[in-house]
Design a protein around this motif. Structure first.
Motif, short mmCIF file in Angstrom:
data_model
loop_
_atom_site.label_atom_id
_atom_site.label_comp_id
_atom_site.label_asym_id
_atom_site.label_seq_id
_atom_site.Cartn_x
_atom_site.Cartn_y
_atom_site.Cartn_z
N VAL A 21 49.13 73.85 -42.91
CA VAL A 21 48.18 73.20 -43.82
C VAL A 21 47.69 71.85 -43.29
CG1 VAL A 21 49.09 74.33 -45.89
CG2 VAL A 21 50.05 72.12 -45.15
N GLY A 22 48.33 71.35 -42.21
CA GLY A 22 47.91 70.05 -41.71
C GLY A 22 48.21 69.87 -40.23
N LEU A 23 47.43 68.98 -39.58
CA LEU A 23 47.60 68.68 -38.16
C LEU A 23 47.44 67.18 -37.93
CD1 LEU A 23 45.52 71.38 -36.23
CD2 LEU A 23 47.92 70.85 -35.83
N PHE A 24 48.29 66.64 -37.07
CA PHE A 24 48.11 65.26 -36.60
C PHE A 24 47.93 65.30 -35.10
CE2 PHE A 24 50.44 61.15 -35.32
CZ PHE A 24 49.25 60.42 -35.29
N GLY A 25 46.80 64.78 -34.62
CA GLY A 25 46.55 64.65 -33.19
C GLY A 25 46.70 63.20 -32.80
N ASP A 26 47.73 62.88 -32.01
CA ASP A 26 48.03 61.46 -31.77
C ASP A 26 47.41 60.89 -30.50
OD1 ASP A 26 49.68 62.25 -29.67
OD2 ASP A 26 51.56 61.72 -30.67
N ASP A 27 46.57 61.69 -29.81
CA ASP A 27 45.87 61.16 -28.64
C ASP A 27 44.36 61.32 -28.83
OD1 ASP A 27 44.90 63.68 -26.75
OD2 ASP A 27 46.68 64.16 -27.94
N ALA A 28 43.59 60.66 -27.99
CA ALA A 28 42.14 60.58 -28.19
C ALA A 28 41.42 61.92 -28.08
CB ALA A 28 41.54 59.58 -27.19
#
Length: 341
Positions: free
Chosen positions: A236-243
């Motif tokens: 249900v969710g995603l975090f992308g921690d790079d550009a």
């Protein structure tokens, strides 16, 4: 007498106005080399030799993220009247970045700003520079165990911590989430650590079920996101921690007809990410003060060289600079995206 006082007051005001106007006149940098910046010669920089050059050594330098860094470097160099060169590793090859650092050090620069890919691996090179009398400041990514003078950049653990709160709110504080990152890069490892810790501490109904390496490439990010969607259908969710992760994740979600359904929190502010945030396809992006990092880091280096930074008492061998300067993070959502374009 009264008339004399009035005339004198007018003269003082005129002098103050002229002084303010003169101080505000800053010459723009000019250079035939797009990566070399030369400022006008000013009194501020007189303690640094005319042929001395400051270098910035970045990582994955062709991505849009580094453009604001270059602008900050240019602005500071112009104001200080010094020369500055922006260079670095085109990808995320730590060994090659160390080689570039060694090559720069051999030129006997006035100082080095560096964003280490591998902080541990960069320690010997940084320490060698310091021992040779070349001051080093870390920007963007830190090498805290080295002898570097200070760090200018985002508090990355805190940024990951904040990203967890934003994503949790977007998904109703429950469900399975994934993470896109580049393992082994200190600043990203810190963001991941902060993200995971916040979920563990506060959100018992959220489970991190997949962490994927996007290699700092939007195409790769799209590919691993597609694989994640197939392997974890309840995501249900995603975090992308790079550009690069935000654009890639959005492309995969669009292909899978899940754009907007699976909430995404991205990092940094290239135009494609801002467009997706404005459209509501990405929930929010965490924006760093990249201009500020390079701008003030170069000024600190120059002040250090000119012995402009002093302590209350004269303590030889003691670094007068702060150990780190957290330049903070800005959360950009649909309502504020236009301000950053």
């Amino acid at each position: 007498m009264k008339k004399f006082k009035i005339i004198l007051s007018i003269l003082v005001i005129c002098f103050m106005f002229a002084t303010i106007v003169a101080c505000g006149n800053i010459e723009k940098p000019t250079s035939a080399d797009t990566n070399k910046v030369e400022g006008s010669k000013t009194e501020t920089a007189k303690a640094v030799k005319d042929d001395a050059i400051y270098y910035t050594i970045g990582m994955n330098i062709n991505i849009p993220y580094w453009q604001d860094h270059k602008k900050g470097l240019e602005a500071a160099a112009a104001e200080l009247g010094v020369k500055a060169v922006f260079t670095g590793e085109n990808g995320n090859d730590a060994a090659n970045q160390i080689n570039i650092f060694e090559q720069v050090l051999a030129k006997k620069p006035a100082g080095i700003l560096v964003s280490p890919i591998d902080p541990e691996g960069m320690i010997p090179a940084i320490n060698k520079a310091i021992e040779a009398g070349v001051p080093v400041v870390c920007i963007d990514s830190d090498a805290p165990k080295s002898k570097r003078l200070t760090y200018f950049g985002t508090g990355n653990y805190e940024a990951g911590y904040a990203a967890a709160d934003i994503l949790a709110k977007a998904i109703g504080e429950k469900g399975e989430v994934g993470l896109l990152t580049i393992p082994g890069i200190f600043c990203l490892d810190e963001r991941q650590r902060g993200f995971e810790q916040r979920i563990k501490d506060k959100y018992s109904n959220i489970k991190l079920v997949s962490v994927q390496n996007d290699e700092g490439d939007p195409t790769k990010a799209a590919s691993v996101t597609s694989q994640m969607l197939q392997a974890k259908p309840n995501l249900v969710g995603l975090f992308g921690d790079d550009a690069a992760s935000g654009v890639g994740a959005a492309a995969a979600l669009r292909e899978g007809n899940k754009l907007g359904k699976i909430k995404v929190v991205a990092f940094d502010k290239d135009s494609a990410v801002l467009d997706l945030v404005e459209q509501g396809s990405i929930e929010a992006t965490m924006v760093q003060r990249t201009f500020t990092m390079s701008y003030y880091a170069l000024k600190f280096l120059n002040d250090y060289n000119n012995k402009s930074v002093k302590m209350a008492t004269d303590m030889k061998g003691i670094n007068p600079l702060p150990q780190l300067v957290d330049t903070g993070i800005m959360v950009v959502d649909k309502e504020s995206a236009k301000k950053f374009k």
